[in-house]
Design a protein around this motif. Structure first.
Motif, PDB file in Angstrom:
ATOM      1  N   GLY A  63      51.792  33.904  43.891  1.00 23.50           N
ATOM      2  CA  GLY A  63      51.030  35.124  44.101  1.00 23.50           C
ATOM      3  C   GLY A  63      51.871  36.368  44.259  1.00 23.50           C
ATOM      4  N   ARG A  64      53.183  36.196  44.387  1.00 22.88           N
ATOM      5  CA  ARG A  64      54.080  37.339  44.581  1.00 22.88           C
ATOM      6  C   ARG A  64      54.463  38.005  43.255  1.00 22.88           C
ATOM      7  NH1 ARG A  64      53.607  40.260  48.596  1.00 22.88           N
ATOM      8  NH2 ARG A  64      53.199  39.075  50.468  1.00 22.88           N
ATOM      9  N   ARG A 105      48.715  38.228  43.841  1.00 20.69           N
ATOM     10  CA  ARG A 105      48.189  38.174  42.481  1.00 20.69           C
ATOM     11  C   ARG A 105      47.161  37.051  42.335  1.00 20.69           C
ATOM     12  NH1 ARG A 105      53.043  37.683  38.418  1.00 20.69           N
ATOM     13  NH2 ARG A 105      53.616  36.057  39.910  1.00 20.69           N
ATOM     14  N   PRO A 106      46.246  37.156  41.369  1.00 16.80           N
ATOM     15  CA  PRO A 106      45.216  36.128  41.168  1.00 16.80           C
ATOM     16  C   PRO A 106      45.778  34.724  40.948  1.00 16.80           C
ATOM     17  CG  PRO A 106      44.644  38.102  39.944  1.00 16.80           C
ATOM     18  CD  PRO A 106      46.004  38.334  40.495  1.00 16.80           C
TER      19      PRO A 106
END
Length: 294
Positions: free
Chosen positions: A293-294, A243-244
């Motif tokens: 980011g997960r 993820r951003p």
């Protein structure tokens, strides 16, 4: 017989990072040299060996409990493999270490341990992986023939990246390539800083390093290494579909790496050691970015 290590080194031995105090000093006298041989007084090496494996396990995105199991397993493995690596390195370098102020007090160089005694620890640690020990064994040889032994250390300490990903994912996949390359560049940078502690003694002893190769140009070299490491981590994050928020969070370890470059003084061994140790926090911030980011 195994002689007890002194609680403090004589002042005329110069700068050393050996710390035979604290809990090490409370060990039985016969065990202290083994603890110092394994560098248990300086756990930073265990952290730096463990972190690439942690990154790859988090990047693979396996289940929570399986990931925790692997993280614990890799932490134990990092401690044992680091002890094995230090043993192999010190066996190779015991004569050269006597010529370098920072390493003259090491158990094999000082005579506190004999070669047969040190090999007992090495045989035990070999159970955790012959392939990685081959890389470990090549590192002390590399600094005798090339100015790039830090590159060999990068391959060695970064080995946890493909191992961790394969353990968590069941196979290797494309994100491993930029991740492993990033760890190599990161290690190449921080071990160059570390090598500046011994630059002058190494030159006299015939030991080669990137610190000697780049000298006053080390800052520019670090910009390439650390900049490349962050760029490759970014690529690994994108390929893995993180993820951003995780990508944005890479700004934190990037800032700490930039701080090392700005604060570097290659003629100050105490500062070089402090900046080198800062890479534990860099690695933990990368791990945090992976989690976000997960």
């Amino acid at each position: 017989m195994i002689e007890a290590m002194p609680n403090a080194l004589p002042a005329d031995q110069g700068f050393t990072d050996i710390r035979p105090t604290g809990w090490i000093a409370r060990l039985p006298a016969r065990l202290r040299p083994f603890a110092l041989l394994a560098r248990l007084d300086r756990p930073i090496g265990i952290w730096l060996l463990f972190l690439p494996g942690l990154w790859s396990i988090l990047l693979a995105g396996a289940g929570v409990w399986f990931s925790l199991y692997l993280i614990v397993l890799f932490a134990i493995g990092a401690a044992v493999m680091r002890a094995a690596g230090c043993t192999v390195n010190d066996l190779w370098d015991r004569k050269l270490d006597r010529l370098v102020a920072r390493t003259a007090g090491r158990p094999l160089a000082s005579g506190a341990l004999s070669v047969p005694q040190a090999l007992l620890l090495d045989r035990t640690a070999q159970i955790l992986g012959v392939m990685s020990l081959v890389l470990v064994a090549l590192y002390p040889a590399a600094k005798r023939v090339t100015f790039w032994p830090q590159m060999m250390l990068g391959f060695t300490f970064g080995w946890g990246a493909p191992m961790g990903y394969a353990a968590a994912h069941g196979s290797l996949d494309w994100p491993v390539l930029p991740l492993y390359a990033a760890t190599i560049l990161w290690i190449l940078g921080y071990d160059t800083i570390y090598a500046h502690q011994d630059r002058e003694d190494d030159a006299m002893a015939g030991i080669k390093s990137t610190a000697l190769k780049f000298g006053a140009d080390t800052r520019r070299f670090l910009i390439v290494c650390y900049g490349g490491a962050i760029g490759l981590l970014l690529v690994a994050f994108i390929i893995a579909g993180l993820r951003p928020l995780g990508i944005v969070a890479l700004a934190a370890p990037a800032a700490l790496l930039a701080w090392q470059i700005v604060r570097l003084d290659i003629d100050d061994p105490v500062r070089c050691l402090a900046l080198f140790k800062l890479n534990r926090d860099v690695g933990l911030l990368v791990a945090l970015a992976l989690l976000l980011g997960r």
